[in-house]
Design a protein around this motif. Structure first.
Motif, PDB file in Angstrom:
ATOM      1  N   SER A   1      41.863  40.539  38.753  1.00 53.58           N
ATOM      2  CA  SER A   1      41.404  40.243  40.112  1.00 53.58           C
ATOM      3  C   SER A   1      40.220  39.286  40.090  1.00 53.58           C
ATOM      4  O   SER A   1      39.491  39.189  39.105  1.00 53.58           O
ATOM      5  N   VAL A   2      40.077  38.588  41.210  1.00 52.37           N
ATOM      6  CA  VAL A   2      38.975  37.661  41.436  1.00 52.37           C
ATOM      7  C   VAL A   2      38.325  38.104  42.744  1.00 52.37           C
ATOM      8  O   VAL A   2      39.023  38.366  43.723  1.00 52.37           O
ATOM      9  N   THR A   3      37.007  38.195  42.753  1.00 50.72           N
ATOM     10  CA  THR A   3      36.288  38.595  43.958  1.00 50.72           C
ATOM     11  C   THR A   3      35.314  37.488  44.336  1.00 50.72           C
ATOM     12  O   THR A   3      34.569  36.993  43.499  1.00 50.72           O
ATOM     13  N   VAL A   4      35.356  37.113  45.624  1.00 47.02           N
ATOM     14  CA  VAL A   4      34.477  36.059  46.134  1.00 47.02           C
ATOM     15  C   VAL A   4      33.696  36.617  47.316  1.00 47.02           C
ATOM     16  O   VAL A   4      34.280  37.184  48.244  1.00 47.02           O
ATOM     17  N   ALA A   5      32.390  36.460  47.264  1.00 46.41           N
ATOM     18  CA  ALA A   5      31.513  36.860  48.362  1.00 46.41           C
ATOM     19  C   ALA A   5      30.551  35.716  48.651  1.00 46.41           C
ATOM     20  O   ALA A   5      30.533  34.709  47.942  1.00 46.41           O
ATOM     21  N   LEU A   6      29.758  35.882  49.662  1.00 46.19           N
ATOM     22  CA  LEU A   6      28.771  34.896  50.079  1.00 46.19           C
ATOM     23  C   LEU A   6      27.869  34.460  48.921  1.00 46.19           C
ATOM     24  O   LEU A   6      27.442  33.316  48.855  1.00 46.19           O
TER      25      LEU A   6
END
Length: 143
Positions: free
Chosen positions: A93-98
């Protein structure tokens, strides 16, 4: 300014002509004790990342087609909770946040493959969000 990470010299040999352990293609460990490996880069928040993360997902959606939308408890900031993009078998998985980009593998495939995939994802991210120039934290987690 974020510098492109230098790639390790996987095939760097010793004086005797032998290659280092990471050079061989047999980096599969049959009794792998790791259940999760993750790498996360944190940076000062950038609203462009929040507003345009779909551009990042468009570039990786063939490999990571599933989306997990963050659940937010009262008092938490939604923008700081990352959207997670997963492979069909939920092992990567890849997680992107601010303010962050992370990559994790539940079925660790080895150091070389892990780094190659993280560098590929980071290059796409940097291409789309070039204003992200400074890291505030960079970490690895092995479980």
């Amino acid at each position: 300014m974020i510098r492109e990470p230098t790639r390790p010299r996987w095939n760097a040999g010793s004086d005797s002509g032998e290659t280092m352990g990471l050079a061989n293609n047999e980096e599969i460990y049959p009794n792998q004790p790791l259940s999760n490996v993750a790498c996360e880069a944190r940076f000062p928040g950038d609203l462009q990342v929040e507003c345009e993360r779909v551009k990042f997902w468009d570039r990786i959606r063939d490999q990571y087609p599933q989306i997990e939308v963050p659940k937010v408890a009262q008092g938490e900031a939604l923008a700081l909770q990352g959207y997670r993009f997963r492979t069909p078998e939920p092992d990567r998985s890849v997680t992107v946040a601010l303010n962050s980009l992370s990559y994790s593998e539940a079925k660790y495939r080895g150091h070389r493959l892990f780094i190659e995939e993280y560098l590929r994802l980071a290059a796409i991210f940097h291409e789309l969000f070039p204003r992200v120039q400074q890291l505030s934290r960079f970490g690895w987690r092995y479980i």
